[in-house]
Design a protein around this motif. Structure first.
Motif, PDB file in Angstrom:
ATOM      1  N   ASP A 150       0.863  -1.187   0.000  1.00  0.00           N
ATOM      2  CA  ASP A 150       0.000   0.000   0.000  1.00  0.00           C
ATOM      3  C   ASP A 150       0.892   1.227   0.000  1.00  0.00           C
ATOM      4  O   ASP A 150       2.048   1.182   0.447  1.00  0.00           O
ATOM      5  CB  ASP A 150      -0.906   0.028   1.235  1.00  0.00           C
ATOM      6  CG  ASP A 150      -1.884  -1.122   1.270  1.00  0.00           C
ATOM      7  OD1 ASP A 150      -2.819  -1.132   0.446  1.00  0.00           O
ATOM      8  OD2 ASP A 150      -1.702  -2.030   2.110  1.00  0.00           O
ATOM      9  N   GLN A 151       0.329   2.335  -0.477  1.00  0.00           N
ATOM     10  CA  GLN A 151       1.098   3.576  -0.460  1.00  0.00           C
ATOM     11  C   GLN A 151       0.178   4.774  -0.270  1.00  0.00           C
ATOM     12  O   GLN A 151      -0.923   4.821  -0.807  1.00  0.00           O
ATOM     13  CB  GLN A 151       1.946   3.728  -1.714  1.00  0.00           C
ATOM     14  CG  GLN A 151       1.234   3.572  -3.031  1.00  0.00           C
ATOM     15  CD  GLN A 151       2.211   3.572  -4.203  1.00  0.00           C
ATOM     16  OE1 GLN A 151       3.414   3.762  -4.044  1.00  0.00           O
ATOM     17  NE2 GLN A 151       1.698   3.374  -5.394  1.00  0.00           N
ATOM     18  N   TRP A 152       0.679   5.704   0.526  1.00  0.00           N
ATOM     19  CA  TRP A 152      -0.063   6.919   0.835  1.00  0.00           C
ATOM     20  C   TRP A 152       0.839   8.118   0.571  1.00  0.00           C
ATOM     21  O   TRP A 152       2.035   8.086   0.861  1.00  0.00           O
ATOM     22  CB  TRP A 152      -0.468   6.958   2.315  1.00  0.00           C
ATOM     23  CG  TRP A 152      -1.206   5.758   2.785  1.00  0.00           C
ATOM     24  CD1 TRP A 152      -2.552   5.558   2.799  1.00  0.00           C
ATOM     25  CD2 TRP A 152      -0.623   4.553   3.337  1.00  0.00           C
ATOM     26  NE1 TRP A 152      -2.841   4.321   3.323  1.00  0.00           N
ATOM     27  CE2 TRP A 152      -1.699   3.683   3.652  1.00  0.00           C
ATOM     28  CE3 TRP A 152       0.683   4.133   3.582  1.00  0.00           C
ATOM     29  CZ2 TRP A 152      -1.482   2.425   4.217  1.00  0.00           C
ATOM     30  CZ3 TRP A 152       0.903   2.885   4.130  1.00  0.00           C
ATOM     31  CH2 TRP A 152      -0.172   2.048   4.448  1.00  0.00           C
ATOM     32  N   SER A 192      -7.268   7.915   8.416  1.00  0.00           N
ATOM     33  CA  SER A 192      -6.901   7.271   7.152  1.00  0.00           C
ATOM     34  C   SER A 192      -8.079   6.534   6.532  1.00  0.00           C
ATOM     35  O   SER A 192      -7.908   5.584   5.793  1.00  0.00           O
ATOM     36  CB  SER A 192      -5.748   6.286   7.391  1.00  0.00           C
ATOM     37  OG  SER A 192      -6.112   5.312   8.350  1.00  0.00           O
ATOM     38  N   THR A 224      -3.266  12.526   4.583  1.00  0.00           N
ATOM     39  CA  THR A 224      -2.716  11.535   3.659  1.00  0.00           C
ATOM     40  C   THR A 224      -3.767  11.185   2.621  1.00  0.00           C
ATOM     41  O   THR A 224      -4.969  11.271   2.874  1.00  0.00           O
ATOM     42  CB  THR A 224      -2.287  10.246   4.387  1.00  0.00           C
ATOM     43  OG1 THR A 224      -3.412   9.699   5.094  1.00  0.00           O
ATOM     44  CG2 THR A 224      -1.160  10.522   5.355  1.00  0.00           C
ATOM     45  N   ASP A 226      -4.679   7.961   0.120  1.00  0.00           N
ATOM     46  CA  ASP A 226      -4.418   6.586  -0.301  1.00  0.00           C
ATOM     47  C   ASP A 226      -4.369   6.574  -1.829  1.00  0.00           C
ATOM     48  O   ASP A 226      -5.390   6.767  -2.494  1.00  0.00           O
ATOM     49  CB  ASP A 226      -5.531   5.671   0.221  1.00  0.00           C
ATOM     50  CG  ASP A 226      -5.316   4.211  -0.164  1.00  0.00           C
ATOM     51  OD1 ASP A 226      -4.378   3.915  -0.932  1.00  0.00           O
ATOM     52  OD2 ASP A 226      -6.111   3.367   0.297  1.00  0.00           O
ATOM     53  N   ALA A 229      -6.833   4.392  -3.718  1.00  0.00           N
ATOM     54  CA  ALA A 229      -8.268   4.617  -3.538  1.00  0.00           C
ATOM     55  C   ALA A 229      -8.863   5.319  -4.755  1.00  0.00           C
ATOM     56  O   ALA A 229      -8.151   6.003  -5.498  1.00  0.00           O
ATOM     57  CB  ALA A 229      -8.513   5.453  -2.286  1.00  0.00           C
ATOM     58  N   ALA A 232      -8.167   9.321  -6.122  1.00  0.00           N
ATOM     59  CA  ALA A 232      -6.997   9.792  -5.388  1.00  0.00           C
ATOM     60  C   ALA A 232      -6.333  10.980  -6.095  1.00  0.00           C
ATOM     61  O   ALA A 232      -5.922  11.945  -5.450  1.00  0.00           O
ATOM     62  CB  ALA A 232      -5.993   8.656  -5.202  1.00  0.00           C
TER      63      ALA A 232
END
Length: 256
Positions: A150-152, A192, A224, A226, A229, A232
């Motif tokens: 995952d990355q934010w 988050s 943040t 996601d 998502a 984004a």
């Protein structure tokens, strides 16, 4: 355990003891993102968080702690997974590589091993390894076979000066930040959650919240996005239009 990896430094790894904690705090503080007030790095959250997982320290054999990693395990159905809750090493490549290797040796036989999936117990209380701020640590994990899960994207909006004096501006810069929530409001703790609102409504809530931040002298605002998502990219555009700046890309990792 002793490991030497083509270096002039020999690094030992062992379970931490109580007398290591002050040096471990120093290593953590050296690696922390620069968005947390200095005073917040040396208080309770650091020490209390160190006692909740199995803690390894890398040291030089003479009492100097070079790095540390917190390990945890979790069971779900027929799976037993291991995790590196956090790892700090002052961005020294050998120390990072040794700690990653030690974590993997202690996770042998598990279904999967994750890293940086949970919020840290110290500011800024976020999951994820900062890619640009911690490139050496990131490389140590990817060299060992980890991949991104995952990355934010972390954003910060600096304090707005307005008509405030120098003393007030300094106080705003050192004050704990506020966080933008999933509904576009503000909170003292990170949020988050996924985006539950249409972009137009979220943007309107955000603008009103930032007016409250500026009027109340709260200082910086953080949030943040996601990146996996829906919408984004649009959320990032709205944040930039409202004065937010990108701080770093945070990634959780997995080895299966």
């Amino acid at each position: 355990m002793v490991v030497a990896l083509r270096t002039d430094r020999t690094v030992w790894v062992r379970p931490a003891v109580e007398t290591d904690l002050r040096q471990v705090e120093d290593v953590i503080a050296a690696d922390c993102l620069g968005i947390a007030p200095t005073s917040a790095r040396r208080t309770g959250p650091l020490t209390s968080g160190l006692t909740r997982q199995a803690l390894l320290v890398a040291h030089d054999g003479h009492g100097q702690v070079l790095g540390a990693a917190a390990l945890c395990r979790a069971g779900a159905r027929d799976l037993l997974t291991g995790g590196v809750a956090w790892l700090h090493c002052r961005e020294h490549p050998v120390t990072a590589a040794v700690l990653v290797r030690a974590a993997l040796e202690r996770s042998a036989g598990l279904s999967a091993v994750t890293a940086f999936t949970e919020p840290t117990p110290w500011p800024p209380h976020l999951p994820g390894l900062a890619l640009h701020d911690r490139p050496v640590t990131f490389d140590a994990f990817t060299d060992a076979g980890f991949r991104t899960a995952d990355q934010w994207l972390l954003f910060q909006r600096p304090p707005q000066s307005g008509q405030a004096g120098n003393a007030d501006r300094a106080e705003r810069c050192t004050a704990p930040p506020v966080w933008v929530t999933a509904a576009g409001g503000i909170s003292r703790t990170p949020h988050s959650e996924p985006f539950p609102l249409p972009d137009t409504l979220w943007r309107g809530n955000l603008r009103r919240s930032l007016e409250r931040v500026d009027a109340g002298g709260y200082g910086r605002a953080l949030t943040t996005v996601d990146l996996l998502a829906p919408r984004a990219t649009r959320r990032c555009e709205i944040l930039r239009a409202c004065g937010f700046e990108e701080v770093d890309l945070l990634r959780s990792l997995v080895l299966v």
